[in-house]
Design a protein around this motif. Structure first.
Motif, mmCIF file in Angstrom:
data_model
loop_
_atom_site.group_PDB
_atom_site.id
_atom_site.type_symbol
_atom_site.label_atom_id
_atom_site.label_comp_id
_atom_site.label_asym_id
_atom_site.label_seq_id
_atom_site.Cartn_x
_atom_site.Cartn_y
_atom_site.Cartn_z
ATOM 1 N N MET A 1 0.903 -1.127 0.089
ATOM 2 C CA MET A 1 0.020 -0.037 0.018
ATOM 3 C C MET A 1 0.860 1.282 -0.055
ATOM 4 O O MET A 1 1.851 1.362 0.699
ATOM 5 N N LYS A 2 0.479 1.944 -0.807
ATOM 6 C CA LYS A 2 1.168 3.586 -0.761
ATOM 7 C C LYS A 2 0.282 4.383 -0.198
ATOM 8 O O LYS A 2 -0.744 4.694 -0.468
ATOM 9 N N ILE A 3 0.883 5.311 0.682
ATOM 10 C CA ILE A 3 0.221 6.272 1.521
ATOM 11 C C ILE A 3 0.800 7.715 1.337
ATOM 12 O O ILE A 3 2.373 7.599 1.257
ATOM 13 N N LYS A 29 4.176 -2.775 3.283
ATOM 14 C CA LYS A 29 3.783 -3.898 3.097
ATOM 15 C C LYS A 29 3.955 -4.849 4.126
ATOM 16 O O LYS A 29 4.918 -4.815 4.976
ATOM 17 N N ASN A 30 2.867 -5.716 4.362
ATOM 18 C CA ASN A 30 2.930 -6.809 5.388
ATOM 19 C C ASN A 30 3.294 -6.335 6.722
ATOM 20 O O ASN A 30 4.072 -6.665 7.582
ATOM 21 N N GLY A 31 2.709 -4.794 7.075
ATOM 22 C CA GLY A 31 3.012 -4.063 8.245
ATOM 23 C C GLY A 31 4.166 -3.577 8.586
ATOM 24 O O GLY A 31 4.546 -3.267 9.643
ATOM 25 N N LEU A 103 3.568 12.104 11.714
ATOM 26 C CA LEU A 103 3.702 11.168 10.418
ATOM 27 C C LEU A 103 3.926 9.753 11.039
ATOM 28 O O LEU A 103 3.351 8.810 10.444
ATOM 29 N N GLN A 104 4.807 9.257 11.894
ATOM 30 C CA GLN A 104 5.043 8.040 12.267
ATOM 31 C C GLN A 104 3.755 7.454 12.916
ATOM 32 O O GLN A 104 3.414 6.453 12.573
ATOM 33 N N GLY A 105 3.181 8.250 13.622
ATOM 34 C CA GLY A 105 1.714 7.851 14.204
ATOM 35 C C GLY A 105 0.564 7.367 13.175
ATOM 36 O O GLY A 105 -0.195 6.554 13.155
ATOM 37 N N ILE A 106 0.625 8.293 11.980
ATOM 38 C CA ILE A 106 -0.126 7.928 10.862
ATOM 39 C C ILE A 106 0.241 6.652 10.385
ATOM 40 O O ILE A 106 -0.751 5.858 10.147
ATOM 41 N N ILE A 107 1.538 6.487 10.070
ATOM 42 C CA ILE A 107 1.728 5.400 9.141
ATOM 43 C C ILE A 107 1.853 4.129 10.314
ATOM 44 O O ILE A 107 1.272 2.958 9.654
ATOM 45 N N ASN A 108 1.714 4.229 11.443
ATOM 46 C CA ASN A 108 1.870 3.152 12.277
ATOM 47 C C ASN A 108 0.034 2.616 12.507
ATOM 48 O O ASN A 108 0.044 1.556 12.529
ATOM 49 N N GLY A 109 -0.415 3.674 12.615
ATOM 50 C CA GLY A 109 -2.098 3.401 12.511
ATOM 51 C C GLY A 109 -2.513 2.521 11.162
ATOM 52 O O GLY A 109 -3.695 2.244 11.158
ATOM 53 N N ALA A 110 -2.037 2.937 10.127
ATOM 54 C CA ALA A 110 -2.264 2.509 8.793
ATOM 55 C C ALA A 110 -2.094 0.814 8.623
ATOM 56 O O ALA A 110 -2.267 0.276 7.658
ATOM 57 N N LEU A 111 -0.930 0.449 9.395
ATOM 58 C CA LEU A 111 -0.136 -0.812 9.495
ATOM 59 C C LEU A 111 -1.252 -1.774 9.832
ATOM 60 O O LEU A 111 -1.969 -2.252 10.198
#
Length: 111
Positions: A1-3, A29-31, A103-111
């Motif tokens: 997934m691209k975010i 990819k895969n968390g 930003l890191q929280g956004i990406i971690n939440g998307a995993l």
């Protein structure tokens, strides 16, 4: 997934999507975050002075942003203008209000 996430400082999400300095593009990819790159806002001329010079009848598009956003599966935003939102809908680009400003929280939440 691209975010993709708008940012001014590479740490937090920018307050206004169209006026940010750059966009963080993550591939997940895969968390796991596979890649993180930063792309200069191709629409950065769109600032207060620029908008003040447009008449109400003049509609300026966001073609550069739409092209960039179409390369991602999801755009996270903090704030987004109604015209840009309409263009995202028209081009069937997925977007979502960010759950946090970090930003890191956004990406971690998307995993």
């Amino acid at each position: 997934m691209k975010i993709i996430v708008p940012t001014n400082d590479r740490v937090t999400i920018a307050a206004h999507t169209g006026r940010c300095n750059e966009f963080a593009l993550y591939e997940v990819k895969n968390g796991i975050t596979i890649s993180e790159i930063f792309i200069t806002n191709p629409h950065e001329h769109h600032d207060e002075e620029c908008c003040a010079n447009h008449s109400r009848e003049h509609h300026h598009g966001h073609e550069e942003l739409i092209l960039l956003f179409s390369k991602a599966d999801l755009l996270y935003y903090y704030s987004i203008g109604k015209r840009l939102r309409a263009e995202l809908d028209e081009h069937e680009i997925s977007y979502k209000k960010a759950p946090t400003v970090n930003l890191q929280g956004i990406i971690n939440g998307a995993l």
